[in-house]
Design an enzyme around this catalytic site. Structure first.
Site, PDB file in Angstrom:
ATOM      1  CB  SER A 100      -0.938   0.016   1.212  1.00 46.93           C
ATOM      2  OG  SER A 100      -0.207   0.149   2.420  1.00 46.93           O
ATOM      3  CE  LYS A 141      -2.963   2.361   4.859  1.00 44.89           C
ATOM      4  NZ  LYS A 141      -2.862   1.495   3.657  1.00 44.89           N
TER       5      LYS A 141
END
Length: 242
Positions: free
Chosen positions: A77, A122
């Site tokens: 990701s 993230k």
């Protein structure tokens, strides 16, 4: 000639002075410390080698608990910057003593109750009171009305988002996205969930500062310049909508 004078002088000169007689290089405290180490070493199997190893392990445990924490990248990701299996060092002191996460920082956070029962990594795109919109006429994400050029870290071939959104980040929370937008479950996917896809600042474990493994990929993780021109949020802005 006084034959007794010479040996008498020699005896006097060879006798230790008062300071020499009373001086103790080690001192009682130093002797006590060495005695304690010796007693502990005698009690521990393996002696001083085992004691040294245990001390090193304790130091590493304290370091991991309060200062730096290793984190292994579990998914793609955050590609291309962070690859599956990379080990990063998370700075747990980065947001202590009043400091706050900044746009562009890569953070590790506890997603329990928001993303899932695990730790996630993230990139921070929006902070408290920021308005984050996708997308403008050029297909770029806007933060507080300013387009952000994410080409320096976005996964090649990915658009900033295939999911349109227009949110105002509540105070004390963060809006986070993965760099590999086509393979990232992030704030976009949880807009309708509890918390609206936002991550509480209190849930942030720390900032990822270094890739330390593999050695060929080792580097310091810098905050990109793409967010440097983002203006401050409008005064009095609060709440969130999507």
């Amino acid at each position: 000639m006084d034959t007794e004078a010479q040996p008498t002088e020699r005896d006097r000169s060879s006798r230790p002075s008062d300071s020499e007689e009373t001086s103790d290089p080690g001192g009682p405290e130093e002797r006590s410390r060495f005695a304690l180490v010796s007693r502990v070493s005698a009690w521990v199997p393996g002696g001083r080698i085992t004691l040294t190893l245990l001390t090193c392990l304790l130091f590493l445990l304290l370091l991991s608990t309060f200062v730096l924490r290793p984190f292994q990248i579990p998914s793609g990701s955050m590609e291309p910057g962070l690859r599956i299996g990379d080990r990063v060092l998370v700075n747990k002191l980065a947001y202590r003593f009043g400091a706050q996460p900044q746009r562009g920082d890569i953070v590790v956070f506890d997603g329990t109750g928001y993303f899932g029962h695990a730790d996630y990594i993230k990139r921070v795109v929006g902070m408290g009171a920021d308005r984050v919109v996708c997308c403008d006429k050029e297909g770029k994400i806007e933060v507080n009305g300013r387009p952000v050029d994410e080409s320096g870290f976005l996964y090649p071939g990915n658009s900033p988002s295939t999911v349109p959104f227009d949110v105002v980040v509540p105070d004390g929370t963060l809006f986070v996205l993965g760099d590999h937008r086509g393979d990232s479950s992030d704030s976009r996917d949880h807009l309708g969930s509890p918390g609206g896809g936002m991550i509480p600042v209190g849930g942030v474990i720390g900032r990822a500062d270094w890739i330390v493994w593999p050695f060929g990929h080792a580097t310091r993780l810098q905050r990109p310049d793409a967010y440097a021109r983002v203006p401050a949020p409008a005064a009095g802005r609060a709440g969130a909508h999507g």
